[in-house]
Design an enzyme around this catalytic site. Sequence first.
Site, PDB file in Angstrom:
ATOM      1  N   LYS A 227     -35.731 150.791 -59.123  1.00 51.37           N
ATOM      2  CA  LYS A 227     -35.306 150.569 -57.727  1.00 51.37           C
ATOM      3  C   LYS A 227     -36.517 150.566 -56.787  1.00 51.37           C
ATOM      4  O   LYS A 227     -36.523 149.827 -55.792  1.00 51.37           O
ATOM      5  CB  LYS A 227     -34.277 151.620 -57.293  1.00 51.37           C
TER       6      LYS A 227
ATOM      7  N   LEU B   9     -18.586 151.467 -62.321  1.00 49.43           N
ATOM      8  CA  LEU B   9     -18.971 151.504 -63.732  1.00 49.43           C
ATOM      9  C   LEU B   9     -20.421 151.954 -63.882  1.00 49.43           C
ATOM     10  O   LEU B   9     -20.759 152.711 -64.785  1.00 49.43           O
ATOM     11  CB  LEU B   9     -18.857 150.107 -64.340  1.00 49.43           C
TER      12      LEU B   9
ATOM     13  N   VAL C  87     -28.511 137.402 -66.604  1.00 44.42           N
ATOM     14  CA  VAL C  87     -29.820 137.312 -65.943  1.00 44.42           C
ATOM     15  C   VAL C  87     -30.999 137.451 -66.916  1.00 44.42           C
ATOM     16  O   VAL C  87     -32.136 137.174 -66.538  1.00 44.42           O
ATOM     17  CB  VAL C  87     -29.966 138.341 -64.792  1.00 44.42           C
TER      18      VAL C  87
ATOM     19  N   TYR D 290     -31.541 159.913 -63.006  1.00 42.06           N
ATOM     20  CA  TYR D 290     -31.680 158.518 -62.543  1.00 42.06           C
ATOM     21  C   TYR D 290     -32.905 157.863 -63.191  1.00 42.06           C
ATOM     22  O   TYR D 290     -32.940 156.655 -63.424  1.00 42.06           O
ATOM     23  CB  TYR D 290     -31.737 158.478 -61.008  1.00 42.06           C
TER      24      TYR D 290
HETATM   25  P1  NAD Z   1     -21.014 147.640 -61.359  1.00 41.74           P
HETATM   26  O1  NAD Z   1     -21.107 148.140 -62.763  1.00 41.74           O
HETATM   27  O2  NAD Z   1     -19.689 147.319 -60.824  1.00 41.74           O
HETATM   28  O3  NAD Z   1     -21.985 146.365 -61.158  1.00 41.74           O
HETATM   29  C1  NAD Z   1     -23.118 146.154 -61.938  1.00 41.74           C
HETATM   30  C2  NAD Z   1     -23.112 144.679 -62.328  1.00 41.74           C
HETATM   31  O4  NAD Z   1     -24.320 144.344 -63.037  1.00 41.74           O
HETATM   32  C3  NAD Z   1     -21.937 144.317 -63.249  1.00 41.74           C
HETATM   33  O5  NAD Z   1     -21.172 143.280 -62.673  1.00 41.74           O
HETATM   34  C4  NAD Z   1     -22.627 143.815 -64.519  1.00 41.74           C
HETATM   35  O6  NAD Z   1     -21.920 142.776 -65.172  1.00 41.74           O
HETATM   36  C5  NAD Z   1     -23.953 143.313 -63.946  1.00 41.74           C
HETATM   37  N1  NAD Z   1     -24.966 143.099 -64.986  1.00 41.74           N
HETATM   38  C6  NAD Z   1     -25.562 144.034 -65.782  1.00 41.74           C
HETATM   39  N2  NAD Z   1     -26.382 143.414 -66.664  1.00 41.74           N
HETATM   40  C7  NAD Z   1     -26.326 142.072 -66.387  1.00 41.74           C
HETATM   41  C8  NAD Z   1     -26.933 140.905 -66.943  1.00 41.74           C
HETATM   42  N3  NAD Z   1     -27.771 140.992 -67.986  1.00 41.74           N
HETATM   43  N4  NAD Z   1     -26.626 139.692 -66.420  1.00 41.74           N
HETATM   44  C9  NAD Z   1     -25.763 139.584 -65.383  1.00 41.74           C
HETATM   45  N5  NAD Z   1     -25.137 140.653 -64.813  1.00 41.74           N
HETATM   46  C10 NAD Z   1     -25.423 141.868 -65.322  1.00 41.74           C
HETATM   47  O7  NAD Z   1     -21.720 148.796 -60.491  1.00 41.74           O
HETATM   48  P2  NAD Z   1     -22.170 148.861 -58.969  1.00 41.74           P
HETATM   49  O8  NAD Z   1     -22.307 150.300 -58.689  1.00 41.74           O
HETATM   50  O9  NAD Z   1     -21.304 148.020 -58.135  1.00 41.74           O
HETATM   51  O10 NAD Z   1     -23.655 148.275 -59.036  1.00 41.74           O
HETATM   52  C11 NAD Z   1     -24.087 147.181 -58.251  1.00 41.74           C
HETATM   53  C12 NAD Z   1     -25.478 147.447 -57.698  1.00 41.74           C
HETATM   54  O11 NAD Z   1     -25.400 148.519 -56.763  1.00 41.74           O
HETATM   55  C13 NAD Z   1     -26.521 147.848 -58.730  1.00 41.74           C
HETATM   56  O12 NAD Z   1     -27.767 147.280 -58.377  1.00 41.74           O
HETATM   57  C14 NAD Z   1     -26.569 149.362 -58.556  1.00 41.74           C
HETATM   58  O13 NAD Z   1     -27.780 149.920 -59.015  1.00 41.74           O
HETATM   59  C15 NAD Z   1     -26.437 149.437 -57.062  1.00 41.74           C
HETATM   60  N6  NAD Z   1     -26.084 150.750 -56.499  1.00 41.74           N
HETATM   61  C16 NAD Z   1     -25.008 151.432 -56.968  1.00 41.74           C
HETATM   62  C17 NAD Z   1     -24.696 152.675 -56.425  1.00 41.74           C
HETATM   63  C18 NAD Z   1     -23.530 153.488 -56.938  1.00 41.74           C
HETATM   64  O14 NAD Z   1     -23.488 154.689 -56.691  1.00 41.74           O
HETATM   65  N7  NAD Z   1     -22.567 152.902 -57.611  1.00 41.74           N
HETATM   66  C19 NAD Z   1     -25.471 153.205 -55.377  1.00 41.74           C
HETATM   67  C20 NAD Z   1     -26.560 152.454 -54.895  1.00 41.74           C
HETATM   68  C21 NAD Z   1     -26.852 151.225 -55.470  1.00 41.74           C
END
Ligand code: NAD
Length: 270
Positions: free
Chosen positions: A172, A204, A74, A165
């Site tokens: 966010k 992750l 991205v 955070y």
């Molecule tokens: P995850 O690490 O599985 O997913 C994060 C993704 O972001 C990965 O697939 C990674 O490849 C991608 N990414 C990072 N940099 C990138 C780039 N430059 N280009 C393309 N892709 C890129 O972790 P997750 O927890 O599933 O996170 C997904 C979303 O959920 C995020 O927005 C995270 O902030 C949000 N979120 C997570 C939690 C939690 O507790 N895990 C809670 C609320 C929200």
Amino acid sequence: MSDDWNMPEGNLMAGKRGIVMGVANQNSIAWGISRQLAAQGAEIAFTYQGEGLERRVRPLIESIGMDTMIPADVTDDESMDAAFAAIKDKWGTIDFLVHSIAFAGKDELMGSMVEKTSREGFRRAMDISVYSFIDCARRGAELMPNGGAMLCMTYLGAERTIPSYNVMGVAKAALEASTRYAARDLGKQGIRVNAISAGAMRTLSLAGIRGGKSLMGTGREWSLLKEDTKMEGVAGAALYLLSDIGLSITGEIVHVDAGFHAVGVPEPTE
Ligand code: NAD
């Protein structure tokens, strides 16, 4: 993720095609959402960042009968141009887009936000975690001439302070505002734009936050339901927001966090 997930099957997404961005492994929130959308008949094209992820993610997507994987970083306009051109070539139009992507440097995700946030770290977190959604909204909308639905992932750190955070909470907050502005801009085109604010989940991304695991413990202890946020709940909310049962809902941030967001002060221990 638990394998005892009793995933509702059906046809709420039958005939709908869309893009899921952000599956890194079987614990990714994007993967939980994808499984649920596929179980309701969706056809999904996955974007991924980097060759290493291609190898890890391909067996997952094949397990739900999908085969389209397109590289997309991205932060790289050429890579984004190529990814969206490939989807346009394949389908012409899409019905939904899921953005489940965030990043901040490890150094930024510990200690004092005031002391730890560098100009470059701020720029990077905002670029990957916020601007990318605006960019995807523009690119996705071009492929949604007949309307559609978009979704991104946020966290309570946008609204309240959460230890470590830091800059991600700031990002966010900007992502949530971007959700509302995108909903305003794209509403006249029949495109709904919403976000899910999920509770802490073992992925992750959580591992990258200093003390991230303790956020899960606190969530369990303080939440109204006294339990972890379940992937089933997050995926179910995504299905609701992306399918036609979510019609009329846009510009919304839906909390799926076992009620953690509604707690002011935890129960007294004595
Ligand atoms: P995850 O690490 O599985 O997913 C994060 C993704 O972001 C990965 O697939 C990674 O490849 C991608 N990414 C990072 N940099 C990138 C780039 N430059 N280009 C393309 N892709 C890129 O972790 P997750 O927890 O599933 O996170 C997904 C979303 O959920 C995020 O927005 C995270 O902030 C949000 N979120 C997570 C939690 C939690 O507790 N895990 C809670 C609320 C929200």
